[in-house]
Write a protein that holds these residues in place. Structure first.
Motif, mmCIF file in Angstrom:
data_model
loop_
_atom_site.group_PDB
_atom_site.id
_atom_site.type_symbol
_atom_site.label_atom_id
_atom_site.label_comp_id
_atom_site.label_asym_id
_atom_site.label_seq_id
_atom_site.Cartn_x
_atom_site.Cartn_y
_atom_site.Cartn_z
ATOM 1 N N CYS A 15 34.801 39.820 66.900
ATOM 2 C CA CYS A 15 35.902 39.808 68.156
ATOM 3 C C CYS A 15 37.185 38.696 67.556
ATOM 4 C CB CYS A 15 35.317 39.040 69.262
ATOM 5 S SG CYS A 15 34.262 40.234 70.022
ATOM 6 N N LEU A 16 38.233 39.000 68.046
ATOM 7 C CA LEU A 16 39.527 38.227 68.133
ATOM 8 C C LEU A 16 39.813 37.894 69.529
ATOM 9 C CD1 LEU A 16 41.521 39.730 65.368
ATOM 10 C CD2 LEU A 16 40.112 37.994 64.954
ATOM 11 N N LEU A 17 39.958 36.814 70.004
ATOM 12 C CA LEU A 17 40.239 36.351 71.239
ATOM 13 C C LEU A 17 41.405 35.409 71.382
ATOM 14 C CD1 LEU A 17 36.652 35.386 72.604
ATOM 15 C CD2 LEU A 17 37.985 37.749 72.835
ATOM 16 N N PRO A 18 42.439 35.701 71.883
ATOM 17 C CA PRO A 18 43.634 35.056 72.074
ATOM 18 C C PRO A 18 43.369 33.522 72.657
ATOM 19 C CG PRO A 18 43.427 36.357 73.887
ATOM 20 C CD PRO A 18 42.473 36.609 73.217
ATOM 21 N N GLU A 19 44.205 32.624 71.918
ATOM 22 C CA GLU A 19 44.062 31.347 72.247
ATOM 23 C C GLU A 19 44.947 30.794 73.281
ATOM 24 O OE1 GLU A 19 44.257 28.678 68.981
ATOM 25 O OE2 GLU A 19 42.786 29.433 67.906
ATOM 26 N N GLU A 20 46.156 31.529 73.509
ATOM 27 C CA GLU A 20 47.256 31.374 74.480
ATOM 28 C C GLU A 20 47.158 32.001 75.763
ATOM 29 O OE1 GLU A 20 52.020 32.201 74.932
ATOM 30 O OE2 GLU A 20 50.919 31.879 73.008
ATOM 31 N N ARG A 21 46.943 31.502 76.744
ATOM 32 C CA ARG A 21 46.839 32.123 78.319
ATOM 33 C C ARG A 21 48.170 31.758 79.170
ATOM 34 N NH1 ARG A 21 42.163 34.036 78.170
ATOM 35 N NH2 ARG A 21 42.187 34.562 80.487
ATOM 36 N N VAL A 22 48.456 32.717 79.870
ATOM 37 C CA VAL A 22 49.645 32.951 80.573
ATOM 38 C C VAL A 22 49.093 33.210 82.035
ATOM 39 C CG1 VAL A 22 51.695 34.138 81.244
ATOM 40 C CG2 VAL A 22 51.317 33.945 78.872
ATOM 41 N N ALA A 23 49.331 32.381 83.076
ATOM 42 C CA ALA A 23 49.216 32.731 84.607
ATOM 43 C C ALA A 23 49.783 33.885 84.736
ATOM 44 C CB ALA A 23 49.680 31.485 85.372
ATOM 45 N N VAL A 24 48.926 34.692 85.808
ATOM 46 C CA VAL A 24 49.356 36.112 86.247
ATOM 47 C C VAL A 24 50.559 35.885 86.868
ATOM 48 C CG1 VAL A 24 48.734 37.848 87.772
ATOM 49 C CG2 VAL A 24 46.984 36.950 86.095
ATOM 50 N N GLU A 25 50.545 34.802 87.925
ATOM 51 C CA GLU A 25 51.972 34.558 88.614
ATOM 52 C C GLU A 25 53.002 34.358 87.812
ATOM 53 O OE1 GLU A 25 49.920 30.464 88.922
ATOM 54 O OE2 GLU A 25 49.181 32.866 89.178
ATOM 55 N N ASP A 26 53.041 34.053 86.450
ATOM 56 C CA ASP A 26 54.212 33.788 85.413
ATOM 57 C C ASP A 26 54.466 34.796 84.627
ATOM 58 O OD1 ASP A 26 54.375 31.347 86.582
ATOM 59 O OD2 ASP A 26 53.014 30.340 84.969
ATOM 60 N N LEU A 27 53.802 36.155 84.895
ATOM 61 C CA LEU A 27 54.171 37.098 84.155
ATOM 62 C C LEU A 27 55.483 37.836 84.303
ATOM 63 C CD1 LEU A 27 50.509 38.889 84.017
ATOM 64 C CD2 LEU A 27 51.444 37.751 82.136
ATOM 65 N N PRO A 28 56.383 38.094 83.498
ATOM 66 C CA PRO A 28 57.741 38.478 83.921
ATOM 67 C C PRO A 28 57.576 40.177 84.427
ATOM 68 C CG PRO A 28 57.710 38.316 81.405
ATOM 69 C CD PRO A 28 56.127 37.486 82.159
ATOM 70 N N GLU A 29 56.436 40.698 84.002
ATOM 71 C CA GLU A 29 56.281 42.189 84.485
ATOM 72 C C GLU A 29 56.070 42.372 85.989
ATOM 73 O OE1 GLU A 29 54.701 42.124 80.263
ATOM 74 O OE2 GLU A 29 54.443 40.646 82.058
ATOM 75 N N LEU A 30 55.592 41.225 86.805
ATOM 76 C CA LEU A 30 55.607 41.251 87.967
ATOM 77 C C LEU A 30 56.777 41.685 88.661
ATOM 78 C CD1 LEU A 30 53.414 38.122 88.816
ATOM 79 C CD2 LEU A 30 52.698 40.476 88.807
ATOM 80 N N ALA A 31 58.036 41.300 88.196
ATOM 81 C CA ALA A 31 59.333 41.738 88.834
ATOM 82 C C ALA A 31 59.460 43.181 88.738
ATOM 83 C CB ALA A 31 60.478 41.041 87.969
ATOM 84 N N ARG A 32 58.732 44.071 88.251
ATOM 85 C CA ARG A 32 58.918 45.290 87.897
ATOM 86 C C ARG A 32 57.835 46.150 88.796
ATOM 87 N NH1 ARG A 32 59.744 44.300 82.292
ATOM 88 N NH2 ARG A 32 57.502 44.753 81.886
ATOM 89 N N LEU A 33 56.827 45.449 89.533
ATOM 90 C CA LEU A 33 55.776 46.167 90.209
ATOM 91 C C LEU A 33 56.410 46.067 91.784
ATOM 92 C CD1 LEU A 33 52.671 43.682 89.319
ATOM 93 C CD2 LEU A 33 53.594 46.067 88.253
#
Length: 189
Positions: A15-33
């Motif tokens: 498995c490859l797992l990402p080390e970097e995490r982003v809070a859901v509320e900080d996702l720029p895609e939220l603006a398109r929802l």
């Protein structure tokens, strides 16, 4: 058909797992929802998502394959790629690209596509059947690209907001090389 006493199963998983995490509320895609999608995102219970910044899913798949095969040496006969809903390129072969980037020569890469979540189950079954159908085949490598974010703020590609890599590999005792939050492997007898 396999000979008596020869079982087909999973030999290894990587498995490859990402080390970097982003809070859901900080996702720029939220603006398109839409409002309904925003409510769902807020109530889903997911606090953060892992990201692989500036890395293409096929590159992650190839890395997972290389790392799996470094830990469990062998030469897969076939590579089944479980197709993504949003491939790296519209016209081309993610399976061929992954095989090339992983340095897999003499392998026949192809894609199992259009099955969504059921693609993994179908690929594992097909890998088993391909091994049973030709006893000279010793190993099938499975790869998958499930949903995960490539990097914060990355524009959607081909209409898909989330990207990822999952590698499932099979060989006559399956081994699995996994990329992104999931993985991949190899079926071995």
């Amino acid at each position: 058909m396999t000979t008596a006493g020869e079982d087909i199963g999973i030999g290894a998983i990587h498995c490859l797992l990402p080390e970097e995490r982003v809070a859901v509320e900080d996702l720029p895609e939220l603006a398109r929802l839409t409002e309904e999608e925003l409510r769902f995102a807020g109530q889903a219970g997911i606090k953060s998502v892992g990201v692989f910044p500036d890395t293409e899913p096929t590159e992650l798949a190839a890395r997972a394959c290389r790392e799996l095969l470094a830990a469990h040496p062998g030469d897969p006969d076939l590579m089944l790629h479980i197709g993504s809903r949003a491939p790296d390129v519209l016209i081309g072969s993610d399976a061929g690209k992954i095989a090339h980037l992983a340095g897999l020569t003499g392998i026949f890469p192809f894609t199992v596509d259009g099955l969504g979540c059921a693609g993994s189950s179908a690929a594992w079954a097909l890998g088993r059947d391909l091994l049973n159908g030709d006893p000279s085949r010793r190993s099938v490598l499975l790869t998958r690209q499930p949903a995960h974010r490539r990097r914060p703020g990355a524009p959607p590609r081909h209409g898909d907001r989330r990207r990822g890599v999952r590698h499932d590999a099979g060989a006559r005792r399956p081994a699995a090389a996994q990329g992104a939050p999931h993985g991949g492997g190899q079926l071995l007898p």
